[in-house]
Design an enzyme around this catalytic site. Sequence first.
Site, PDB file in Angstrom:
ATOM      1  N   ILE A  81       0.885  -1.163   0.000  1.00  0.00           N
ATOM      2  CA  ILE A  81       0.000   0.000   0.000  1.00  0.00           C
ATOM      3  C   ILE A  81       0.922   1.211   0.000  1.00  0.00           C
ATOM      4  O   ILE A  81       1.860   1.296   0.798  1.00  0.00           O
ATOM      5  CB  ILE A  81      -0.943  -0.003   1.220  1.00  0.00           C
ATOM      6  N   SER A  82       0.700   2.131  -0.919  1.00  0.00           N
ATOM      7  CA  SER A  82       1.635   3.236  -1.114  1.00  0.00           C
ATOM      8  C   SER A  82       1.702   4.166   0.098  1.00  0.00           C
ATOM      9  O   SER A  82       0.749   4.285   0.874  1.00  0.00           O
ATOM     10  CB  SER A  82       1.247   4.053  -2.353  1.00  0.00           C
ATOM     11  N   GLN A  83       2.824   4.830   0.221  1.00  0.00           N
ATOM     12  CA  GLN A  83       3.030   5.881   1.220  1.00  0.00           C
ATOM     13  C   GLN A  83       1.898   6.909   1.104  1.00  0.00           C
ATOM     14  O   GLN A  83       1.520   7.294  -0.005  1.00  0.00           O
ATOM     15  CB  GLN A  83       4.385   6.524   0.925  1.00  0.00           C
TER      16      GLN A  83
END
Length: 231
Positions: A81-83
């Site tokens: 899950i992206s930053q």
Amino acid sequence: MKSELLISVVIMLFSIAPAEQDKYHRDRQQMVTAQLEARGIKHKPTLNAMRSVERHRLVPKAQVEYAYEDRPLPIGFGQTISQPYMVGYMTEVIRPTAGMKVLEIGTGSGYQAAVLAEIVDEVYTIEIVEELAKTAKSSLEEMGYTNIHLKEGDGYFGWEEHAPYDAIIVTAASAFIPPLLIEQLKEGGKMVIPVGAPFTTQQLMLVEKQKDGKRKTRNLLPVRFVPFTRN
């Protein structure tokens, strides 16, 4: 049967009791202030969406305590899950507004789709990993999103039957810009996509489809994304 059991286990790993939700409200507000606004993100619909979306419900249970930290998190199957900052930045870049229809390539756990769904009318999102697609669908439905349409498949081909799209967000690094995605973008539409070799620094690119159908591209910043997976 084995696949169904694995999917059930993954969904359990993402589960969190409703009674635990409210304690993350302050973390979410601080995330937006310290990680997004402090770095120059100003688009109010994006900021409001990220204040609202419960990111801790879209990470594996073992990662919940880290949900609002300034970093990507593993969600299994070699994916992340992206930053939060990157999600906010990519959302701001396409300038989403009510009335828009957006395509996302790479659903992952569903976080980017949820942020978009808080702003635009319809989100179409594609995930190639069966287990992640099933888990994201379950989580997003449980969170009450009715304007997110998710399918399992190869994002390289886009989702032609619902094209054209006002904007497209690609959340995995591609060696090149897939031509079918350009075709499915509206004239005047925008696509944001990381381009470059896997496991190296890539370039996040903004692609704008002009009125004559030609495309205009611009490098935005260096990034590191997981590879664009194909069937």
